[in-house]
Scaffold this motif. Structure first.
Motif, short mmCIF file in Angstrom:
data_model
loop_
_atom_site.label_atom_id
_atom_site.label_comp_id
_atom_site.label_asym_id
_atom_site.label_seq_id
_atom_site.Cartn_x
_atom_site.Cartn_y
_atom_site.Cartn_z
N LEU A 33 0.80 -1.22 0.00
CA LEU A 33 0.00 0.00 0.00
C LEU A 33 0.84 1.28 0.00
N ASP A 34 1.85 1.35 0.85
CA ASP A 34 2.65 2.57 0.96
C ASP A 34 3.62 2.73 -0.21
N VAL A 35 3.69 3.95 -0.73
CA VAL A 35 4.69 4.29 -1.74
C VAL A 35 5.40 5.56 -1.29
N TYR A 36 6.70 5.68 -1.61
CA TYR A 36 7.52 6.77 -1.09
C TYR A 36 8.04 7.66 -2.22
N ASN A 37 7.96 8.95 -2.00
CA ASN A 37 8.47 9.92 -2.96
C ASN A 37 9.97 9.70 -3.16
N ALA A 38 10.38 9.58 -4.43
CA ALA A 38 11.79 9.31 -4.73
C ALA A 38 12.71 10.44 -4.31
N GLN A 39 12.15 11.61 -4.03
CA GLN A 39 12.95 12.75 -3.59
C GLN A 39 12.91 12.95 -2.08
N SER A 40 12.26 12.05 -1.37
CA SER A 40 12.11 12.21 0.08
C SER A 40 13.36 11.74 0.82
N ASP A 41 13.40 12.03 2.12
CA ASP A 41 14.55 11.61 2.93
C ASP A 41 14.55 10.11 3.20
N LYS A 42 13.57 9.39 2.65
CA LYS A 42 13.59 7.93 2.70
C LYS A 42 14.78 7.42 1.89
N PHE A 43 15.16 8.17 0.85
CA PHE A 43 16.22 7.73 -0.06
C PHE A 43 17.42 8.67 -0.12
N ILE A 44 17.19 9.95 0.04
CA ILE A 44 18.28 10.93 -0.06
C ILE A 44 18.23 11.90 1.12
N PRO A 45 19.42 12.40 1.53
CA PRO A 45 20.76 12.10 1.00
C PRO A 45 21.22 10.69 1.41
N ASN A 46 22.44 10.34 1.04
CA ASN A 46 23.04 9.02 1.33
C ASN A 46 22.29 7.89 0.63
N PHE A 47 21.93 8.12 -0.61
CA PHE A 47 21.24 7.11 -1.42
C PHE A 47 22.01 5.80 -1.44
N ASP A 48 23.35 5.89 -1.52
CA ASP A 48 24.20 4.71 -1.62
C ASP A 48 24.22 3.87 -0.34
N VAL A 49 23.72 4.43 0.75
CA VAL A 49 23.65 3.70 2.02
C VAL A 49 22.23 3.24 2.32
N LYS A 50 21.27 4.12 2.11
CA LYS A 50 19.88 3.83 2.46
C LYS A 50 19.24 2.77 1.57
N VAL A 51 19.41 2.89 0.26
CA VAL A 51 18.73 1.99 -0.67
C VAL A 51 19.25 0.55 -0.59
N PRO A 52 20.57 0.31 -0.51
CA PRO A 52 21.03 -1.08 -0.37
C PRO A 52 20.47 -1.77 0.87
N ALA A 53 20.27 -1.02 1.94
CA ALA A 53 19.72 -1.60 3.16
C ALA A 53 18.29 -2.09 2.95
N MET A 54 17.57 -1.50 2.01
CA MET A 54 16.19 -1.89 1.72
C MET A 54 16.10 -3.03 0.72
N LEU A 55 17.19 -3.21 -0.05
CA LEU A 55 17.16 -4.21 -1.14
C LEU A 55 18.23 -5.27 -0.94
N ALA A 56 18.46 -5.63 0.31
CA ALA A 56 19.54 -6.57 0.65
C ALA A 56 19.37 -7.95 0.03
N ALA A 57 18.16 -8.27 -0.42
CA ALA A 57 17.90 -9.58 -1.03
C ALA A 57 18.62 -9.75 -2.36
N CYS A 58 19.15 -8.65 -2.91
CA CYS A 58 19.88 -8.72 -4.18
C CYS A 58 21.27 -8.11 -4.00
N PRO A 59 22.24 -8.88 -3.50
CA PRO A 59 23.59 -8.35 -3.21
C PRO A 59 24.30 -7.72 -4.41
N SER A 60 24.12 -8.30 -5.59
CA SER A 60 24.81 -7.77 -6.76
C SER A 60 24.34 -6.35 -7.09
N LEU A 61 23.05 -6.10 -6.93
CA LEU A 61 22.50 -4.77 -7.15
C LEU A 61 22.97 -3.81 -6.06
#
Length: 215
Positions: A149-177
């Motif tokens: 149900l929930d969707v997050y604005n791609a410009q919100s602090d859910k993802f930035i700043p520190n995109f390279d730290v925040k996003v991998p923590a959410m998508l850990a099921a795909c290590p290569s990505l």
């Protein structure tokens, strides 16, 4: 005389309510559409959707099947998705827009396949300039895995700043990505500033495709 005026007002109100118009998918009436309900039933006819502004939850949904002028109301939980103007729209809870704090239930356009674990949606925001000119802005929203149900604005602090730290923590099921994002690969990373709408969308498209193929 007062009774006559009341009848005139009622007639005007009735005609106004039945007059077709389109401002956005979250504010329209009398528009041809196909509505798929949660129980699998598919309705074809005309839809009416109301919302106070571009940042508020949908306040009402009604649908008239076929050529009928009789509208039946539906709750948001009754709707699986809406097809209008050549695109599918789902009801999602928008979060992360600093302008209004998020948490608004609205129809958003599906940009990626519905069966993916990671999905993208687009929300249209309307605003008027001081000279009265209407502007349309497309906001990108992300639906994370295991959240329907929930969707997050791609410009919100859910993802930035520190995109390279925040996003991998959410998508850990795909290590290569995650490795590509952590290494700030230009195709899988964007910064807090100077990102640009087109680049931001392309980066998330790349991430979604890689993640869903990884599953």
């Amino acid at each position: 005389m007062s009774r006559f005026l009341s009848l005139v007002f009622l007639a005007f109100f009735t005609v106004s309510c039945n007059t077709p118009y389109y401002s956005s998918v979250n504010n329209m009436a009398g528009q041809p559409a196909t509505l798929t309900l949660s129980n699998g039933q598919i309705l074809s006819g005309k839809i009416r959707v109301n919302s106070f502004d571009s940042y508020s939850s949908i306040s009402g949904i009604a649908f008239a099947e076929g050529v009928s002028k009789s509208y039946q109301t539906y709750g948001l939980n009754d709707i699986r998705f809406l097809f209008v103007n050549g695109s599918n729209y789902s009801v999602k809870n928008l979060k992360g827009n600093e302008m209004w704090g998020g948490n608004a239930l609205r129809f958003v356009k599906e940009l990626t396949p519905m069966n993916g674990s990671l999905q993208l949606f687009e929300n249209e925001v309307l605003s008027k300039s001081t000279d009265g000119t209407l502007h349309r802005e497309q906001q990108l929203f992300v639906q994370l895995p295991s959240n329907n149900l929930d969707v997050y604005n791609a410009q919100s602090d859910k993802f930035i700043p520190n995109f390279d730290v925040k996003v991998p923590a959410m998508l850990a099921a795909c290590p290569s990505l995650c490795e590509k994002i952590s290494n700030k690969n230009k195709d899988f990373f964007y910064a807090f500033v100077n990102q640009g709408e087109t680049r931001r969308k392309q980066v998330w498209m790349n991430i979604v495709n890689a993640y869903n193929q990884c599953q």
